[in-house]
Design an enzyme around this catalytic site. Structure first.
Site, short mmCIF file in Angstrom:
data_model
loop_
_atom_site.label_atom_id
_atom_site.label_comp_id
_atom_site.label_asym_id
_atom_site.label_seq_id
_atom_site.Cartn_x
_atom_site.Cartn_y
_atom_site.Cartn_z
N ARG A 112 0.83 -1.20 0.00
CA ARG A 112 0.00 0.00 0.00
C ARG A 112 0.87 1.25 0.00
O ARG A 112 1.95 1.29 0.61
CB ARG A 112 -0.87 -0.01 1.26
CG ARG A 112 -1.87 1.14 1.40
CD ARG A 112 -2.95 1.07 0.38
NE ARG A 112 -4.14 1.84 0.80
CZ ARG A 112 -5.09 2.22 -0.04
NH1 ARG A 112 -5.00 1.93 -1.32
NH2 ARG A 112 -6.15 2.89 0.40
N THR A 401 -9.24 0.42 -9.91
CA THR A 401 -8.55 -0.76 -9.39
C THR A 401 -8.64 -1.94 -10.37
O THR A 401 -9.34 -1.91 -11.36
CB THR A 401 -9.12 -1.12 -8.00
OG1 THR A 401 -9.19 0.06 -7.20
CG2 THR A 401 -8.28 -2.14 -7.29
N THR A 419 -4.01 -0.96 -7.54
CA THR A 419 -4.79 0.25 -7.79
C THR A 419 -3.93 1.50 -7.89
O THR A 419 -2.78 1.51 -7.43
CB THR A 419 -5.81 0.46 -6.64
OG1 THR A 419 -6.69 1.53 -6.95
CG2 THR A 419 -5.10 0.73 -5.33
N GLU A 421 -6.14 4.12 -7.20
CA GLU A 421 -7.32 4.65 -6.52
C GLU A 421 -8.38 5.10 -7.52
O GLU A 421 -8.99 4.26 -8.16
CB GLU A 421 -6.97 5.77 -5.54
CG GLU A 421 -7.89 5.82 -4.31
CD GLU A 421 -9.25 6.45 -4.54
OE1 GLU A 421 -9.44 7.21 -5.51
OE2 GLU A 421 -10.15 6.20 -3.72
N GLU A 438 -3.95 8.04 -3.88
CA GLU A 438 -4.32 7.14 -2.79
C GLU A 438 -4.58 7.84 -1.48
O GLU A 438 -5.32 7.36 -0.61
CB GLU A 438 -3.23 6.09 -2.61
CG GLU A 438 -3.76 4.73 -2.28
CD GLU A 438 -4.59 4.16 -3.40
OE1 GLU A 438 -5.80 3.92 -3.17
OE2 GLU A 438 -4.07 3.93 -4.49
N ASP A 441 -7.98 8.28 0.20
CA ASP A 441 -8.64 7.20 0.95
C ASP A 441 -8.59 7.44 2.46
O ASP A 441 -9.24 6.74 3.23
CB ASP A 441 -8.01 5.84 0.63
CG ASP A 441 -8.56 5.23 -0.65
OD1 ASP A 441 -9.50 5.79 -1.22
OD2 ASP A 441 -8.03 4.18 -1.09
N SER A 465 -8.19 0.84 3.05
CA SER A 465 -8.65 0.41 1.73
C SER A 465 -9.78 -0.58 1.90
O SER A 465 -9.99 -1.16 2.97
CB SER A 465 -7.49 -0.26 0.97
OG SER A 465 -7.94 -0.89 -0.20
N GLY A 486 -13.49 -1.96 -7.58
CA GLY A 486 -14.80 -1.38 -7.33
C GLY A 486 -14.90 -0.45 -6.15
O GLY A 486 -16.00 -0.25 -5.62
N GLY A 487 -13.79 0.13 -5.68
CA GLY A 487 -13.86 1.04 -4.55
C GLY A 487 -14.41 0.34 -3.32
O GLY A 487 -14.17 -0.85 -3.09
#
Length: 580
Positions: A112, A401, A419, A421, A438, A441, A465, A486-487
């Site tokens: 991440r 993503t 991803t 984002e 990112e 988020d 996430s 898909g978030g």
């Protein structure tokens, strides 16, 4: 059927990539239409599923030549970053769940992005302490975190790779130099985002024609800068990205955005690390559903949903009963309430130990009453030895993503969600690839009513996430690998697919094809143009606000049964499955 057309390809990688581009373009409209779906693919030795046929073919050739799952991952991700730049790439990050066949172990790797060391909790607030509008925060340098994808690929290759690193980058290098044909999905994504993509010169010159028109399906796109970046990585490895000119160029670009500068520094690149973490596993029926723990909320929230619905007889209700969807919807709302209160990067914020406690989830399940939507949903009080007071967060996680599933001849399995984002990330390009957004988020609000928000911005912290790369075990052996883009709806997509397979007897492809129905915060989202709309009257009568919308999941999954692998790819996107 689409995959079977490609499995027979046996010629060299370079010519295969050229043909795969033509195949991708010819089938893209069919793949992305709301049809019944694709057919599952059955193989015996190895398998790869990803979001673009060209990338899948690259990974397939690596596996066919004896490469490991980690080898194939390098080829697949670097090609995806070129042909699907709106979703993932070198400028982003990823979470990876890995099954090691040699010692029958499961682990996870956190690639991440991290907040700059110079970032502060007020990063996304104006001078009056009010949260910025989402796209005011996204577009530009402010939203860019330290990328983790390159480090994750390099670490996986160092630990589990068999083939030469530089060789694995060649498919993407050849494709970037020679050009690839823009697919329908990429063209439509550019068209939808053309205002923001035209904001910065580098991005505009790449995604638009010389006369200022967005690229169209069928245009050939060459990316010499991306090829040069990969050639440098092929020669020097990850240090070229984290300690060389690439890092310097990214930092300079992020800091020099005049209308929305960022805070990345070279120190952020020099100190970045991939973290190996223990998987989070939740029991469901006779299965152990395992995935990525914090800073991802994926495994915990999916696990909570499954733990709550396990108290109801979903198999008897069946997929056609609105009451089943009431149970799933309210279970999701309860899980999301806990997610918003408690889940964040646990290297910075303590978290309750009991989010998956069986007695606690039974208490949450008891709140659900048949035939009536929960009027109010709040975070619960899971077992917690050292409780602290926290406020609910305010963050927006929009869908983009990509998800990759790979199985090699030795039985090693990778389930990775990757991803940048939001679609096209920060809209800032460097060295031929887009940089992530990112950091958005994180919660834009750092405190509420005097209490801190767990998912607030902090120096070096990783934003929460919803990515949910998953490997399911049965009797301690791999049974399924799955995940989706898909978030924040990723969690619902994965949970629904697992329920459809485990409780309603659907095979992996049927479960992936199934119309999407998602409830996170109270309102029920039904997938437009599908049979999900038949539930609208019943759900509204129960008290839900119902929205009909495009729910563009991108699930890829494989089930291991009777010595075989059965793979499925989402008909809503361009992805396919290949294997032998």
């Amino acid at each position: 059927m689409y995959s079977q057309r490609l499995i027979s390809l046996t010629f060299s990688l370079v010519s295969t990539l050229s043909l795969a581009a033509d195949v991708a373009d010819s089938i893209a409209p069919e793949l992305t239409s709301k049809v019944t779906g694709k057919q599952s693919v059955e193989t015996n030795q190895y398998m790869v599923a990803a979001a673009n046929p060209i990338a899948v073919e690259a990974g397939y050739q690596v596996l066919k030549s004896g490469g490991s799952a980690a080898d194939a991952l390098v080829a697949v991700q670097t090609v995806l970053g070129l042909v699907e730049p709106q979703s993932s790439g070198l400028g982003g990050g990823a979470f990876l769940v890995y099954y090691n066949a040699e010692n029958s172990s499961l682990t996870t790797y956190d690639g991440r992005e991290t907040a700059p060391l110079a970032a502060r909790p007020e990063l996304f607030q104006d001078q009056n302490g009010q949260p910025l509008k989402f796209y005011d925060a996204v577009v530009g340098g402010r939203s860019v975190g330290t990328p983790g994808t390159v480090k994750l690929l390099a670490n996986m290759h160092a630990m589990y790779g068999k083939q030469e690193w530089g060789t694995l980058l060649q498919p993407a290098i050849v494709l970037a130099n020679d050009g690839f044909t823009v697919s329908e999905r990429l063209a439509s994504s550019i068209e939808r985002d053309k205002a923001r993509l035209s904001r910065y010169p580098d991005t505009k010159s790449y995604f638009f024609t010389p006369d200022g028109q967005p690229l169209q399906q069928g245009n050939v796109l060459v990316n010499k800068a991306y090829a040069q970046t990969l050639e440098l990585l092929a020669k020097e490895g990850e240090k070229a990205f984290y300690a060389g000119d690439i890092a310097k160029d990214i930092v300079d670009k992020v800091q020099s955005i005049s209308d929305n500068p960022g805070y990345l520094q070279l120190e952020d690149f020099a100190t970045y690390k991939v973290i190996e973490r223990e998987p989070v596993c939740a029991e469901y029926r006779q299965y152990d559903v395992c995935g990525m723990g914090p800073p991802s909320s994926g495994a915990l929230t999916v696990g909570q949903i499954l733990g709550i619905v396990s108290h109801f007889d979903l198999p008897a209700m069946g997929e056609d009963d609105p009451n089943a969807w009431q149970v799933i919807g309210d279970a999701s709302r309860l899980a999301f309430a806990d997610r918003g209160r408690y889940i964040a990067d646990t290297d910075y914020v303590p978290m309750p130990e009991g989010l998956l406690d069986k007695e606690y989830l039974a208490e949450r399940a008891a709140l659900i009453k048949k035939g009536k939507a929960l009027e109010e949903v709040k975070a619960g009080h899971p077992p917690w030895n050292n409780r602290i007071a926290l406020a609910d967060d305010q963050s927006i996680e929009l869908p983009s993503t990509t998800h990759i599933v790979i199985v090699d001849k030795q039985g090693n399995i990778i389930s990775m969600t990757s991803t940048i984002e939001n679609g096209f990330g920060s809209r800032v390009m460097s060295n031929g690839f887009l940089l992530n957004n990112e950091l958005t988020d994180f919660s834009f609000t750092s405190h509420k009513n005097g209490y801190p928000v767990a998912n607030r911005v902090e120096p070096g912290k990783r934003p929460r996430s919803s990515m949910a790369p998953t490997i399911v075990l049965k009797d301690d052996q791999p049974y399924m690998a799955i995940g989706s883009p898909g978030g924040s709806r990723i969690i619902g997509y994965v949970a629904q697919t697992l329920i459809a397979h485990f409780d309603w007897g659907m095979d992996i492809q049927q479960a992936i094809n199934m119309p999407r129905m998602v409830n996170r915060f109270g309102g029920y989202d039904l997938e437009q143009g599908t049979k999900a709309l038949r539930f609208k009257p019943a759900l509204e009568e129960m008290g839900y606000k119902v929205d009909v919308r495009d729910l563009n999941s991108g699930l890829h999954g494989v089930v291991f049964t009777d010595g075989k692998m059965i793979g499925g790819a989402d008909p809503r996107r361009e992805g396919i499955v290949l294997g032998d």
